[in-house]
Design a protein around this motif. Sequence first.
Motif, short mmCIF file in Angstrom:
data_model
loop_
_atom_site.label_atom_id
_atom_site.label_comp_id
_atom_site.label_asym_id
_atom_site.label_seq_id
_atom_site.Cartn_x
_atom_site.Cartn_y
_atom_site.Cartn_z
N HIS A 186 -7.17 -6.00 -5.54
CA HIS A 186 -6.47 -5.13 -4.59
C HIS A 186 -6.70 -3.64 -4.89
O HIS A 186 -7.07 -2.87 -3.99
CB HIS A 186 -4.97 -5.45 -4.57
N HIS A 213 -2.74 2.86 -8.56
CA HIS A 213 -1.42 2.92 -7.92
C HIS A 213 -0.53 1.71 -8.21
O HIS A 213 0.69 1.85 -8.29
CB HIS A 213 -1.53 3.19 -6.41
N ASP A 214 -1.12 0.53 -8.41
CA ASP A 214 -0.29 -0.67 -8.64
C ASP A 214 -0.41 -1.23 -10.06
O ASP A 214 -0.11 -2.41 -10.27
CB ASP A 214 -0.68 -1.76 -7.63
N ASP A 229 -4.12 1.65 1.01
CA ASP A 229 -3.45 0.58 0.26
C ASP A 229 -3.41 -0.67 1.15
O ASP A 229 -2.42 -0.95 1.81
CB ASP A 229 -2.02 1.06 -0.06
N TYR A 231 -3.56 -4.71 1.93
CA TYR A 231 -3.35 -6.04 1.35
C TYR A 231 -4.41 -7.02 1.83
O TYR A 231 -4.77 -7.93 1.14
CB TYR A 231 -1.96 -6.58 1.72
FE LIG Z 1 -1.05 -1.45 -3.36
#
Ligand SMILES: [Fe+2]
Length: 247
Positions: free
Chosen positions: A81, A105-106, A196, A198
């Motif tokens: 991702h 970011h994640d 971002d 998914y």
């Molecule tokens: Fe994300």
Amino acid sequence: MAMTSLERAEAAEHAMSQELDRIVVKSVIYTSGDRDPRQPLSPQQSQGKLYMMGHDPRLPLMPERPTLFDFFKYRFGPSAHVLQSARLAKKNGVSEKIVLACLLHDISVMGFIRGDHGYWGAQLVEPYVEEEVSWAIRHHQVLRFFADESYGYKYPDSYIRLFGADYQPEPHIQEAYRRAREHKWYETCRLITVNDLYAFDPNVKVELEEFTDVVGRHFKQPKEGLGFDQSPSAHMWRTMNHPTKYL
Ligand SMILES: [Fe+2]
Ligand SMILES: [Fe+2]
């Protein structure tokens, strides 16, 4: 009396930890909710064993001076991702700082704590990146809940599936959004949310090495290794390195 599934899981875990030379006691935050943290833990059969105070042999050994990529390789969950998000950002022609922010970011979801992952993720990287990058990582979690048509960003369909159509972010998130909106780095953060995605393509494999240069230029890797450099977030990297350490 038949065991509940939680008791079965605990028994299996107990048997597994018995095979280790060291006793493992999980931190409250790993189990709270599955069990009531107010209840005492079932006594461990220690039989003279010592408690886990370092490397857990069930995990791959980290290099002595771990880099950011070592954490991606040995401690983080699947990174497709964030890799695809960073590649998309690059393709969209944003600055390298934003590409790095997309790549990172994640990382809290992938390797540390899910709830409030923007805040935890920002704190992890804060000593090593420009303030604008950590600010954007901190707030991306908040901005994801709010559409901005001028950037082509809609409220995610996936959030409706995940949280229900009537989900409303809590008041403190709404307030954080209101403040972020007025901030000079709003756009940097908004560009994370724009990239971002998914719905990534499972057939597209993005290698970490695609971002070696960006990381090299914008992430100040400590020479002692992440976790051993005395920075304000070093202990968080150590916890990811040694998640079952007793103290
Ligand atoms: Fe994300
Ligand atoms: Fe996120």
